[in-house]
Design an enzyme around this catalytic site. Structure first.
Site, mmCIF file in Angstrom:
data_model
loop_
_atom_site.group_PDB
_atom_site.id
_atom_site.type_symbol
_atom_site.label_atom_id
_atom_site.label_comp_id
_atom_site.label_asym_id
_atom_site.label_seq_id
_atom_site.Cartn_x
_atom_site.Cartn_y
_atom_site.Cartn_z
ATOM 1 C CB CYS A 1 -0.903 -0.054 1.224
ATOM 2 S SG CYS A 1 -1.264 1.532 1.965
ATOM 3 C CD GLU A 2 0.135 5.023 -4.295
ATOM 4 O OE1 GLU A 2 0.909 4.493 -5.109
ATOM 5 O OE2 GLU A 2 -0.687 5.902 -4.618
ATOM 6 C CG HIS A 3 -2.393 5.730 0.673
ATOM 7 N ND1 HIS A 3 -3.477 5.052 0.173
ATOM 8 C CD2 HIS A 3 -2.135 6.727 -0.189
ATOM 9 C CE1 HIS A 3 -3.865 5.629 -0.948
ATOM 10 N NE2 HIS A 3 -3.072 6.640 -1.194
ATOM 11 C CG HIS A 4 -0.970 3.257 5.721
ATOM 12 N ND1 HIS A 4 -2.076 3.183 4.911
ATOM 13 C CD2 HIS A 4 -1.266 4.135 6.702
ATOM 14 C CE1 HIS A 4 -3.021 3.985 5.382
ATOM 15 N NE2 HIS A 4 -2.558 4.574 6.468
ATOM 16 C CD GLN B 1 -7.727 -4.592 -3.862
ATOM 17 O OE1 GLN B 1 -7.391 -4.549 -2.688
ATOM 18 N NE2 GLN B 1 -8.777 -5.256 -4.273
ATOM 19 C CG HIS C 1 -5.653 -3.064 1.526
ATOM 20 N ND1 HIS C 1 -5.230 -2.016 0.747
ATOM 21 C CD2 HIS C 1 -6.346 -3.879 0.708
ATOM 22 C CE1 HIS C 1 -5.656 -2.187 -0.485
ATOM 23 N NE2 HIS C 1 -6.350 -3.309 -0.537
ATOM 24 C CB CYS D 1 -2.747 0.140 5.974
ATOM 25 S SG CYS D 1 -3.768 0.072 4.498
HETATM 26 ZN ZN ZN Z 1 -2.753 1.753 3.433
#
Ligand code: ZN
Length: 226
Positions: free
Chosen positions: A114-117, A155, A183, A185
């Site tokens: 996941c590119e956010h976390h 995703q 995920h 996250c």
């Molecule tokens: Zn994430």
């Protein structure tokens, strides 16, 4: 009971976890100005800094090799799909046996990040196409899924990138992909919902037709109401 969260591409999603609008991975212009070897060296120093700031003793034998290990893992493994040099070769063959039905490659392992976390996305992809005269080696579909998975991802974008790549290779719009993934996250931090998974889909060409879509979804037996 498994709870599924279905993200429709038609919805504008405003929550901070999912806000991708483009199917292209956002790369800076000079992304490949320096070599992978140089990148590993630089990342190693940054990981060392992070661990040091966290207060870890980098002289401890257990952790002293971690910065280099993580840097190599980023470049050579989990983010290797950023570099187009690692794109799988996907030669096609003529559809000599004149197979005219859909081909479904089910349960392809997805290991992404996941590119956010920067936490793992782990799941399965189901990919289908209807040949327009060209066919592709089955394992190539798995390799395409793997290549696009090995990037910082969301995703929704991963689903689109897989479909678009196969549409280009097979010279047909008739390609579909459904991904069902957990995920970390969501599962291990934040809301900590260990059971939930996320389903994304992209139906190209004939797969937009009700009957064709249903046939594909019947093959993969996904309990979701599209
Ligand atoms: Zn994430």
């Amino acid at each position: 009971m498994k709870i599924k969260k279905f993200i429709s591409k038609e919805l504008s999603i405003s929550d901070d976890d999912h806000c991708s609008s483009s199917s292209k991975t956002p790369l800076k212009k000079n992304a490949f100005k320096i070599s992978d070897i140089e990148k590993i060296k630089l990342i190693e120093t940054k990981i060392r800094d992070i661990l040091d700031i966290l207060g870890m003793d980098l002289k401890d034998e257990s952790i002293s090799g971690t910065p280099k290990r993580v840097a190599r893992m980023f470049i050579n493994e989990i983010f290797s799909g950023i570099n187009p040099i690692n794109k799988p070769n996907t030669s096609t063959f003529n559809n000599n046996y004149k197979y005219g039905e859909m081909l479904v490659e089910k349960n392809i392992t997805v290991n992404s990040t996941c590119e956010h976390h920067l936490l793992p996305i782990v799941g399965i992809a189901h990919v289908a196409y209807i040949s327009n005269g060209k066919v592709v080696g089955l394992s190539k579909i798995n390799r395409i899924v793997d290549y696009y998975s090995k990037r910082p991802q969301v995703q929704e974008r991963l689903t689109l990138q897989i479909v678009q790549e196969l549409q280009n290779i097979l010279k047909t719009k008739d390609v579909a992909c459904v991904i069902d993934a957990k995920h970390l996250c969501v599962n291990s931090r934040g809301i900590r919902d260990a059971q939930s998974s996320t389903v994304t889909s992209e139906f190209g060409g004939k797969f937009k037709e009700k009957e064709i879509k249903k046939e594909f979804l019947d093959y993969i037996k996904l309990e979701a109401n599209f």
